[in-house]
Design a protein around this motif. Structure first.
Motif, short mmCIF file in Angstrom:
data_model
loop_
_atom_site.label_atom_id
_atom_site.label_comp_id
_atom_site.label_asym_id
_atom_site.label_seq_id
_atom_site.Cartn_x
_atom_site.Cartn_y
_atom_site.Cartn_z
N MET A 11 0.80 -0.98 -0.09
CA MET A 11 0.20 -0.14 -0.01
C MET A 11 0.87 1.33 0.05
O MET A 11 0.59 2.37 0.34
CB MET A 11 -0.80 0.10 1.18
N ALA A 12 2.27 1.14 -0.45
CA ALA A 12 3.05 2.30 -0.48
C ALA A 12 2.52 3.28 -1.51
O ALA A 12 3.15 4.60 -1.46
CB ALA A 12 4.43 1.68 -0.50
N ASP A 13 1.83 3.05 -2.51
CA ASP A 13 1.60 4.22 -3.42
C ASP A 13 0.21 4.93 -3.07
O ASP A 13 -0.19 5.33 -3.94
CB ASP A 13 1.30 3.17 -4.88
N VAL A 14 -0.27 4.61 -1.82
CA VAL A 14 -1.60 5.43 -1.45
C VAL A 14 -1.40 6.98 -1.61
O VAL A 14 -0.28 7.43 -1.08
CB VAL A 14 -1.83 5.19 -0.16
N ARG A 15 -2.29 7.60 -2.27
CA ARG A 15 -2.34 8.90 -2.43
C ARG A 15 -2.76 9.48 -1.09
O ARG A 15 -3.83 9.04 -0.36
CB ARG A 15 -3.12 9.47 -3.61
N ILE A 16 -2.29 10.83 -0.72
CA ILE A 16 -2.56 11.63 0.63
C ILE A 16 -3.03 12.88 0.20
O ILE A 16 -2.45 13.64 -0.53
CB ILE A 16 -1.35 11.59 1.54
N PHE A 17 -4.00 13.33 0.77
CA PHE A 17 -4.50 14.67 0.62
C PHE A 17 -4.65 15.19 1.88
O PHE A 17 -5.24 14.66 3.12
CB PHE A 17 -5.91 14.95 -0.04
N ASP A 18 -4.14 16.45 2.26
CA ASP A 18 -3.77 17.04 3.77
C ASP A 18 -4.94 18.05 3.91
O ASP A 18 -5.00 18.84 3.07
CB ASP A 18 -2.55 17.41 3.89
N GLY A 19 -5.37 18.05 4.95
CA GLY A 19 -6.58 19.25 5.21
C GLY A 19 -6.10 20.33 6.04
O GLY A 19 -7.08 21.45 6.03
N HIS A 20 -4.87 20.29 6.21
CA HIS A 20 -4.62 21.77 6.74
C HIS A 20 -2.92 21.85 6.83
O HIS A 20 -2.31 21.12 7.27
CB HIS A 20 -4.99 22.04 8.16
N ASN A 21 -2.43 23.03 6.25
CA ASN A 21 -1.09 23.45 6.49
C ASN A 21 -0.75 24.93 6.55
O ASN A 21 -1.75 25.65 6.01
CB ASN A 21 -0.14 22.60 5.55
N ASP A 22 0.27 25.28 7.02
CA ASP A 22 0.52 26.80 7.14
C ASP A 22 1.86 27.19 6.09
O ASP A 22 2.27 28.20 6.62
CB ASP A 22 0.75 27.08 8.58
N ALA A 23 2.05 26.46 5.05
CA ALA A 23 3.20 26.70 4.49
C ALA A 23 3.24 28.11 3.69
O ALA A 23 4.28 28.49 3.42
CB ALA A 23 3.30 25.72 3.32
N ARG A 65 -7.29 4.14 2.57
CA ARG A 65 -7.33 4.98 1.29
C ARG A 65 -8.65 6.02 1.91
O ARG A 65 -8.53 7.40 1.38
CB ARG A 65 -7.75 4.16 -0.01
N LYS A 66 -9.60 5.58 2.55
CA LYS A 66 -10.28 6.76 3.00
C LYS A 66 -9.70 7.96 3.97
O LYS A 66 -10.07 9.10 3.62
CB LYS A 66 -11.55 6.18 3.67
N PHE A 67 -9.01 7.13 4.65
CA PHE A 67 -8.33 8.18 5.73
C PHE A 67 -7.31 9.29 4.93
O PHE A 67 -7.17 10.21 5.21
CB PHE A 67 -7.67 7.45 6.65
N ALA A 68 -6.56 8.59 3.97
CA ALA A 68 -5.56 9.32 3.42
C ALA A 68 -5.90 10.17 2.14
O ALA A 68 -5.56 11.16 2.11
CB ALA A 68 -4.47 8.14 2.66
N TYR A 69 -6.96 9.88 1.46
CA TYR A 69 -7.51 10.92 0.49
C TYR A 69 -8.96 10.92 0.01
O TYR A 69 -9.61 11.90 0.10
CB TYR A 69 -6.79 9.91 -0.94
N GLU A 70 -9.67 9.84 0.27
CA GLU A 70 -11.19 9.78 -0.28
C GLU A 70 -11.91 10.65 0.56
O GLU A 70 -13.01 11.12 0.02
CB GLU A 70 -11.61 8.26 -0.38
N ASN A 71 -12.01 10.64 1.89
CA ASN A 71 -12.73 11.37 2.77
C ASN A 71 -12.82 12.84 2.67
O ASN A 71 -13.84 13.29 2.55
CB ASN A 71 -12.60 10.89 4.24
N TRP A 72 -11.50 13.40 2.21
CA TRP A 72 -11.68 14.91 1.96
C TRP A 72 -12.50 14.94 0.46
O TRP A 72 -13.06 15.93 0.49
CB TRP A 72 -10.31 15.29 1.75
N LEU A 73 -12.10 14.03 -0.12
CA LEU A 73 -12.87 14.46 -1.58
C LEU A 73 -14.48 14.17 -1.54
O LEU A 73 -14.99 14.89 -2.18
CB LEU A 73 -12.10 13.56 -2.80
#
Length: 359
Positions: free
Chosen positions: A1-13, A333-341
């Motif tokens: 599962m190393a290829d899992v995509r991640i979407f992040d809900g918050h950063n201050d970059a 996959r839900k945690f990493a990406y799908e739940n945000w979408l």
């Protein structure tokens, strides 16, 4: 599962970008400072995120931290004048546009679920605009419409200070999030206008009475882009079980905040916080909200995060820890990406792409 995509809900970059401040970091170049830039994001499997625009105070606080016998208290921050805040937000918008232009299509501004997914298919990094605190918006709400036209799709009503719309929680531990009055009449109008415009409302930093005002008024799922469970770490910034239940019942999402002082039961500001403590928070949130309602809201460049993660390039270590805790591939996959979408599709005026809410 190393290829899992991640979407992040918050950063201050945005606060540290070279395009925003001359002494800042070039987001396109790998750095050892801070947590997030494009090379480290790609190393960590990060496909995009909500990038927070934020108005710094007019005067930096001095000696605002008090260590108590069982925790800490930070003096409640002063309100920021809307003109001061708007000047900074306009500059940050301009900086993000410059960065995207310099990136040669490596970075894209996304305003719909389709655009996030298209960026991923093309190997581009997706930036979704968020504003942390509505301090720059005046009572006529006209600036909100302008921001929406500029691409804003997510808004936190407050940071941990007051404004004309409501009251943020002061940073404190141990402390209930019930720290003051709820939304003002203008704050209630702001919620309604966000619903009309399809702007996601973020309840992070909002006090508990304000949270319940949003819950009573909003027609969209309740979302906290970066927060943890108060039952584990009783910080004023964290969400009580009752608040988590309300998020679950609306089909909303909690973005797990990697700030160690909101993860740890003792709230210590300790980089050597083990990943087991992070996983404990995730497991608790999933048990309370459900697998469809928990995602990542790292707070990169805005918090002290566990040394084992270190920065965005270390996210695979978090993924490995979550897998070892028992997450199956679908839940990961839900945690990493799908739940945000999913929640974006339910909230933005992108209704044709809305995914089914959890039962």
């Amino acid at each position: 599962m190393a290829d899992v995509r991640i979407f992040d809900g918050h950063n201050d970059a945005v606060q540290f970008m070279l395009d925003y401040r001359p002494e800042g970091r070039d987001f396109l170049a790998r750095s050892e400072a801070g947590h997030l830039d494009l090379p480290r994001a790609l190393e960590g499997g990060l496909a995009g995120g909500l990038f927070a625009m934020f108005a710094s105070p007019e005067r930096e606080p001095v000696d605002d931290l008090t260590i108590t016998h069982d925790g800490y208290e930070v003096r409640y921050a002063e309100a920021v004048h809307p003109d001061h805040a708007r000047l900074q937000i306009d500059r940050q918008l301009s900086a993000i546009r410059k960065l995207i232009g310099r990136s040669g299509d490596k970075i894209r501004l996304a305003t719909s679920v389709d655009e996030i997914e298209a960026a991923g298919y093309d190997g581009a990094f997706a930036i979704v605009l968020h504003m942390e605190g509505a301090d720059a918006i005046g009572p006529d709400l006209g600036y909100l419409d302008s921001l929406r036209d500029a691409g804003l799709r997510s808004l936190g009503i407050v940071w941990s200070r007051p404004n004309i719309f409501g009251y943020g929680v002061p940073f404190a531990y141990p402390r209930s999030p019930d720290t003051g009055p709820g939304l003002t009449d203008l704050g209630k109008s702001l919620v309604r206008r966000c619903n009309e415009l399809g702007i996601m409302i973020d309840v992070s930093h909002l006090n508990e009475r304000g949270f319940w005002d949003v819950a009573a008024l909003s027609t969209a799922p309740l979302v906290a882009t970066h927060a943890c469970a108060h039952a584990i770490c009783p910080s004023s910034r964290n969400l009580t079980d009752r608040q988590l239940d309300a998020i679950r019942d609306t089909g909303g999402v909690v973005g797990l905040n990697l700030a160690v002082n909101d993860i740890r039961a003792d709230a210590n500001l300790e980089e050597d916080t083990p990943l087991d403590a992070v996983v404990r928070q995730i497991d608790y949130l999933v048990a309370r909200v459900g697998a469809d309602g928990v995602a990542l809201g790292s707070d990169f460049d805005g918090a002290v995060i566990p040394r084992e993660i270190r920065d965005a390039s270390g996210l695979p270590r978090l993924v490995d820890a979550v897998c070892k805790s028992g997450f199956d591939e679908s839940t990961l996959r839900k945690f990493a990406y799908e739940n945000w979408l999913r929640v974006f599709g339910l909230t933005w005026l992108d209704r044709s792409r809305a995914l089914s809410p959890p039962p």
